[in-house]
Scaffold this motif. Structure first.
Motif, PDB file in Angstrom:
ATOM      1  N   ALA A 126       0.828  -1.206   0.000  1.00 20.99           N
ATOM      2  CA  ALA A 126       0.000   0.000   0.000  1.00 20.99           C
ATOM      3  C   ALA A 126       0.862   1.256   0.000  1.00 20.99           C
ATOM      4  O   ALA A 126       1.938   1.298   0.577  1.00 20.99           O
TER       5      ALA A 126
ATOM      6  N   ASN B 269      -1.795   8.172  -0.521  1.00 20.87           N
ATOM      7  CA  ASN B 269      -2.380   8.841  -1.668  1.00 20.87           C
ATOM      8  C   ASN B 269      -1.619  10.126  -1.978  1.00 20.87           C
ATOM      9  O   ASN B 269      -1.213  10.852  -1.069  1.00 20.87           O
TER      10      ASN B 269
ATOM     11  N   GLU C 211      -8.981   9.686   1.727  1.00 22.50           N
ATOM     12  CA  GLU C 211      -8.724   8.252   1.796  1.00 22.50           C
ATOM     13  C   GLU C 211      -9.805   7.496   1.021  1.00 22.50           C
ATOM     14  O   GLU C 211     -10.984   7.844   1.083  1.00 22.50           O
ATOM     15  N   PRO C 212      -9.429   6.462   0.297  1.00 26.49           N
ATOM     16  CA  PRO C 212     -10.426   5.664  -0.432  1.00 26.49           C
ATOM     17  C   PRO C 212     -11.422   5.017   0.531  1.00 26.49           C
ATOM     18  O   PRO C 212     -11.070   4.632   1.646  1.00 26.49           O
TER      19      PRO C 212
ATOM     20  N   ASP D 165     -12.003  -0.895  -1.158  1.00 27.12           N
ATOM     21  CA  ASP D 165     -10.736  -1.615  -1.300  1.00 27.12           C
ATOM     22  C   ASP D 165     -10.459  -1.974  -2.749  1.00 27.12           C
ATOM     23  O   ASP D 165      -9.334  -1.873  -3.214  1.00 27.12           O
TER      24      ASP D 165
ATOM     25  N   SER E 296     -11.497   4.012  -4.691  1.00 29.95           N
ATOM     26  CA  SER E 296     -11.021   2.668  -4.352  1.00 29.95           C
ATOM     27  C   SER E 296      -9.502   2.609  -4.316  1.00 29.95           C
ATOM     28  O   SER E 296      -8.813   3.306  -5.075  1.00 29.95           O
ATOM     29  N   ARG E 297      -8.978   1.755  -3.451  1.00 27.07           N
ATOM     30  CA  ARG E 297      -7.526   1.565  -3.363  1.00 27.07           C
ATOM     31  C   ARG E 297      -6.978   0.831  -4.571  1.00 27.07           C
ATOM     32  O   ARG E 297      -5.787   0.920  -4.872  1.00 27.07           O
TER      33      ARG E 297
ATOM     34  N   ARG F 174      -3.580   4.716  -7.396  1.00 25.07           N
ATOM     35  CA  ARG F 174      -4.266   3.478  -7.043  1.00 25.07           C
ATOM     36  C   ARG F 174      -3.566   2.278  -7.687  1.00 25.07           C
ATOM     37  O   ARG F 174      -2.819   2.421  -8.644  1.00 25.07           O
TER      38      ARG F 174
ATOM     39  N   LEU G 297      -4.415  -6.748  -0.238  1.00 23.65           N
ATOM     40  CA  LEU G 297      -4.915  -5.401   0.022  1.00 23.65           C
ATOM     41  C   LEU G 297      -4.886  -5.034   1.503  1.00 23.65           C
ATOM     42  O   LEU G 297      -5.158  -3.890   1.868  1.00 23.65           O
TER      43      LEU G 297
END
Length: 644
Positions: free
Chosen positions: A2, A5, A11-12, A15, A140-141, A171, A299
């Motif tokens: 991870a 950002n 923050e997303p 996931d 989304s991440r 991402r 994730l």
């Protein structure tokens, strides 16, 4: 894995977003048959990205799906079922011009599953760039793209836009190679199970994608097509030349190997997760379950060996069961399996695991249930006999009861009904339109002891016809001091019913009345439940009579907590007690958190039934009388719980 950002982006909230195929899978239910010979099918959500969205949601990730479905019942099924599974569905677009894709499948032999794809101009293959929203991608991440959607210009453009947006916003990009030759026009309609056809055209599309990826996952055949190479080791090296991504090679029963650096000349020189030797029952959808387990770890920044282990375990669940997404494990189920293993090579035969799977995938939580029980038959026929009127009048009266309960419920959650099949078929149709939280229906022959089913002792064949959300209710007059032979016969009947309920996927409520058979002490009902649990009978609900003391309720609560923490709970029955007595019984149940509500009948409808059947009450008067009594009980229940 991870990364933070870039800039000051929020923050997303998701996931992973999966993009691509969605279909309705129709699985042949006759195992060992050719597809030509299948007589009945089970329906589920299918398609690689849709399966992964559901699989990851079950494992606790916040997932979403971008796809298209038709403006018809199958499309709505995909949207509704995805939502029930916890998948964010705002990326699912409805296509008014095309039909939802269908897939017909069969398990002909171990590892042999012929399938037919009905995808001619289907909805998901009309996905285009306009369906990809930047804010949604940023939420989304990670995004997951799939191989099939590089097969057409419009779907390719949609996925490449998603990749660009993901990378521009920091991402991750996941690539499930998902190679089906006939979806690229490289095999005939009958070759849906075909895994590999070499194609420079396909390889060129795949190779364009590889440099943008952070995680690449595929089988040996998929690694070959993605690279254009002719051997697996050469394919891995070619992919590594093009991409620094983590590569996961799926090898079926052999598990997987993860490559997170340079590719050596030894194919085995990678990270290997724990394996799980199990019987291979159906390989379809196993890769999507595998990916779901892998992403739960990847994730969440777990070590790659852990990611691989979880992936292997999820794949093991899938190959040991029939369907795709409905069979994927929940996190509770996976965690239990990893800690305890299984003595069964066929996981579908492990009762402990299957119970967790069933209970953790049931439709919604029901913390409160207040039901009007109108499933009585013998009591109402007795009134008709006394009044010398036709039993058909009972049918009409039960419809009035539905209206009464609906007026009290007024669209709120926590309200339900018990309705019988003998006189209540029309009432069922009415209730289906009223949006009750819960509907139950009895199967016992009224008053039978030993227990008998009402219409046929072949109970499983009856249950297949029921709506999926109708709960089976079975009353058994059972006392721990009953004669041994009577107890054994009733226990076997209840065990048969429990097995049938699980087989056909219906919830089960077991009603135990002990006071008709002997004295009711503080230990009577808790002992009865303990005896039934010892047989492996784990109903979703218990329906029990008022107890003599709070001590009795505490013992009942303890038995349930010990034997089945997944039990939905207990509802209290009425036995035609006056309303004020029932209210006192409500207060006593505060000692048992397992008690979630009540299912009461004659206390509510007895006077109205006699008045209406005798012609002394109009329809509206009967409805009002029942609604008033039901409302009184619901308000009393809510008051004891501090909910009104």
């Amino acid at each position: 894995m991870a990364q933070s950002n870039p800039g000051s982006q929020p923050e997303p909230t998701l996931d992973v977003i999966t993009i691509g195929r969605s279909s309705v899978d129709l699985y042949g239910q006759q195992i060992g048959s050719r597809l030509e010979d299948i007589g009945s099918f089970a329906k589920s959500v299918g398609g690689c990205p849709a399966n992964i969205a559901i699989g990851t949601a079950r494992l606790g990730l916040k997932s979403a799906l971008i796809t298209r479905v038709g403006d018809e019942q199958m499309g709505r099924f995909i949207i509704e079922q995805s939502a029930r599974e916890g998948v964010e569905t705002k990326g699912i677009k409805t296509d008014k011009d095309r039909l939802t894709a269908l897939v017909l499948l069969a398990v002909e032999a171990e590892g042999v599953s012929p399938m037919i794809f009905y995808r001619s101009d289907c909805a998901d293959m009309a996905l285009d760039e306009g369906d990809i929203d930047e804010d949604f991608i940023k939420s989304s991440r990670a995004v997951l793209v799939s191989g099939t959607h590089f097969s057409r210009p419009n779907t390719e453009a949609a996925q490449r836009k998603a990749i660009r947006l993901a990378k521009a916003n920091g991402r991750k990009v996941i690539f499930d190679i998902d190679y089906r030759p006939n979806l690229w026009g490289l095999a005939g309609h009958a070759e849906g199970f075909e895994r590999y056809v070499k194609s420079d055209r396909v390889s060129s599309k795949m190779k364009e994608t590889l440099p943008d990826c952070d995680l690449i996952v595929g089988t040996e055949e998929e690694i070959l097509i993605a690279s254009g190479a002719d051997d697996v080791l050469g394919a891995l090296k070619e992919i590594r030349r093009l991409s620094p991504a983590t590569i996961v090679l799926k090898r079926g029963a052999m598990g997987c190997i993860v490559y997170d650096g340079p590719i050596s000349d030894n194919l085995e020189d990678g990270i290997v997760g724990d394996g799980f030797p199990i019987e291979v029952f159906n390989v379809l959808g196993a890769g999507d379950a595998f990916m779901s387990g892998l992403l739960r770890g990847w994730l969440k920044d777990e070590p790659l060996k852990t990611c691989a282990t979880w992936a292997n375990a999820c794949g093991a669940f899938a190959v040991s069961r029939l369907l795709c997404s409905p069979e994927y494990p929940t996190w509770a189920e996976l965690d239990f399996f990893l800690k305890n293993g299984s003595k069964h090579r066929a996981l579908r035969k492990d009762e402990a695991i299957n119970h967790i799977h069933w209970a953790s995938t049931r439709k919604g939580d029901i913390p409160l249930l207040m039901a009007l029980a109108i499933d009585h038959r013998s009591q109402l026929t007795a009134v008709c006999d006394e009044l010398s009127i036709d039993y058909k009048q009972i049918v009409a009266f039960k419809r009035l009861a539905v209206e009464a309960a609906s007026r009290v419920a007024d669209g709120r959650t926590g309200y339900g009904m018990l309705i019988d099949e003998r006189f209540g078929r029309d009432a069922f149709f009415d209730a289906a339109k009223k949006d009750f939280t819960w509907i139950g229906r009895p199967v016992e022959l009224p008053g039978s002891k030993p227990l008998r089913f009402e219409f046929s002792q072949d109970i499983g064949s009856q249950l297949v016809e029921w709506p999926l959300d109708h709960c089976i209710k079975c009353l058994c007059f059972y006392h721990p001091d009953d004669p041994t032979e009577l107890k054994k016969e009733q226990q076997e009947k209840l065990r048969t019913l429990f097995e049938a309920a699980r087989k056909v996927g219906r919830e089960l409520l077991v009603e135990i009345i002990s006071s008709k058979n002997g004295p009711l002490t503080d230990d009577t009902v808790s002992t009865a439940l303990e005896e039934l649990y010892a047989l492996g009978i784990k109903p979703d609900w218990w329906k029990l009579e008022p107890q003599a003391s709070t001590g009795a309720w505490k013992k009942i609560d303890a038995v349930i907590a010990k034997n089945d923490p997944w039990c939905r709970g207990i509802v209290l029955l009425g036995l035609e007690a006056p309303a004020d007595e029932l209210v006192k019984g409500f207060e006593a149940t505060l000692a048992a958190p397992s008690v979630k509500g009540f299912a009461v009948g004659r206390t509510i409808f007895a006077d109205a039934a006699r008045g209406w059947l005798s012609g002394k009450l109009s329809d509206e008067e009967a409805i009002a009388d029942m609604a008033g009594r039901f409302k009184q009980l619901t308000e009393a229940w809510l008051k004891t719980r501090g909910l009104n």
